[in-house]
Design an enzyme around this catalytic site. Structure first.
Site, PDB file in Angstrom:
ATOM      1  N   ASP A 130      -4.586 -16.667  63.786  1.00  0.00           N
ATOM      2  CA  ASP A 130      -4.976 -15.940  64.882  1.00  0.00           C
ATOM      3  C   ASP A 130      -6.239 -16.136  65.938  1.00  0.00           C
ATOM      4  OD1 ASP A 130      -6.489 -14.542  63.567  1.00  0.00           O
ATOM      5  OD2 ASP A 130      -5.438 -12.513  63.789  1.00  0.00           O
ATOM      6  N   GLU A 131      -7.246 -16.650  65.206  1.00  0.00           N
ATOM      7  CA  GLU A 131      -8.368 -16.811  65.707  1.00  0.00           C
ATOM      8  C   GLU A 131      -8.569 -17.962  66.818  1.00  0.00           C
ATOM      9  OE1 GLU A 131     -12.185 -16.608  63.687  1.00  0.00           O
ATOM     10  OE2 GLU A 131     -11.404 -15.406  62.268  1.00  0.00           O
ATOM     11  N   TYR A 153     -15.171 -22.765  62.666  1.00  0.00           N
ATOM     12  CA  TYR A 153     -13.868 -22.360  61.912  1.00  0.00           C
ATOM     13  C   TYR A 153     -12.795 -22.625  62.648  1.00  0.00           C
ATOM     14  CZ  TYR A 153      -9.884 -20.054  59.830  1.00  0.00           C
ATOM     15  OH  TYR A 153      -8.725 -19.668  59.531  1.00  0.00           O
TER      16      TYR A 153
END
Length: 341
Positions: A130-131, A153
């Site tokens: 979801d990031e 990331y």
């Protein structure tokens, strides 16, 4: 035995991957399940003890960034389906070694995609996060929402998504992408927030809270995540993206208070004495609300309540008696200032 299908799972000795591998091995005895994992610091073969002697399970130690190895696996193992879990995932570390995250998450995915495409596998499922959406204070993200990653990331995961989708758009290679909320449960490595808080409390230490911003997360129990992957495998449409999420949301401060009460049995008025606020990381997303209607239309929805999931997590033997080597690693990372997502 002649197997009906062969499934390659990368990162199958990691937290989510190991739960999924065990489920696949048990649910599909006529399928061969191959687990490719390089046994990095957050991998644990003990998570696979229940299936390690099963006839339809094979473990291969290796790196997805090694094209010779990956090409050999696809050339000799008749792979039908790929579940690509393998990744560097610790957000704080990604600020320190972004090139390492790019190598594993982007270049490793490219190596895997190329070999899978040349082998003409029937389905390639890429496990994202979801990031990649960035944060939202109000609106839910659906699968058409733009990617706005805010840390090395999530940037690497978004870049890998672009690679995966390019194989669909250019070659009609049958890919699916998943993006999930925070997954938690037994056997999770201690750098993630829930097992880290639990381990600190077991060491009679305070829970460390990054910064003072009102961070919250949606937490999905690992069994529900596994069921989502099974649903997508059975009924997901190629070329699509599926959010995997839950309506349950809790602030990180309230999460810490709840775990303090469960582990230390501290009176409510003394809970905040067990909180320690530490400096924030360079960029923090406050929340990631997901709209998961697309997946729910396939018949999936979370089945494990937060109350039940966190109870099962707290009472897990793997968290009650963590190995000494893991505790040493956790202490080193805390001392180095590498705090938890």
């Amino acid at each position: 035995m002649d197997f009906v299908k062969t499934v390659l799972v990368t990162g199958g000795a990691g937290f989510i991957g190991s739960h999924f591998v065990c489920s696949l091995v048990n649910r599909h005895p006529t399928w061969r399940i191959i687990n490719l994992d390089n046994l990095d610091y957050c991998s644990n073969l003990r998570s696979l003890e229940a299936v390690e002697d099963r006839g339809n399970y094979t473990f291969i130690r290796g790196d997805i960034c090694n094209p010779r190895l990956v090409n050999h696996i696809f050339a000799t193992e008749n792979i039908n389906i790929v579940f690509h879990f393998a990744a560097q995932t610790h957000v704080e570390t990604s600020f320190i070694w972004p090139s390492r995250y790019h190598q594993t998450n982007v270049e490793g995915t490219q190596v895997l995609l190329k070999s899978a495409f040349e082998a003409r596998v029937e389905k390639f499922i890429y496990v994202s996060t979801d990031e990649v959406y960035g944060e939202s204070l109000d609106k839910e993200f659906d699968e058409s929402s733009p990617r706005r990653p805010n840390n090395p990331y999530s940037v690497s995961k978004a870049a890998a998504e672009c690679l995966v989708l390019s194989y669909w758009e250019r070659h009609m290679f049958p890919v699916i992408i998943t993006r999930s909320n925070n997954v938690y449960g037994p056997r999770q490595y201690l750098e993630k927030v829930i097992p880290k808080f639990l381990s600190l409390l077991q060491l009679n230490k305070k829970c460390t809270i990054q910064g003072t911003s009102p961070q919250s997360r949606h937490f999905l129990f690992v069994d529900d995540a596994v069921e989502a992957f099974h649903t997508i495998l059975a009924r997901g449409e190629v070329g699509e993206i599926y959010n995997i999420g839950t309506d349950f949301e809790i602030s990180i401060v309230q999460l810490a208070r709840q775990l303090i009460q469960m582990v230390r049995h501290i009176p409510h008025t003394e809970l905040d004495d067990w909180l320690e606020f530490v400096p924030d990381r360079p960029m923090v997303d406050l929340r990631y609300p997901l709209n998961c209607q697309k997946l729910r239309r396939l018949g999936w929805k979370p089945a494990v309540s937060w109350k039940e999931g966190i109870r099962r997590t707290v009472t897990s033997p793997c968290l009650t008696s963590p190995p000494t080597t893991i505790l040493v690693t956790m202490r080193f990372r805390c001392a180095a200032g590498l705090l938890v997502r």
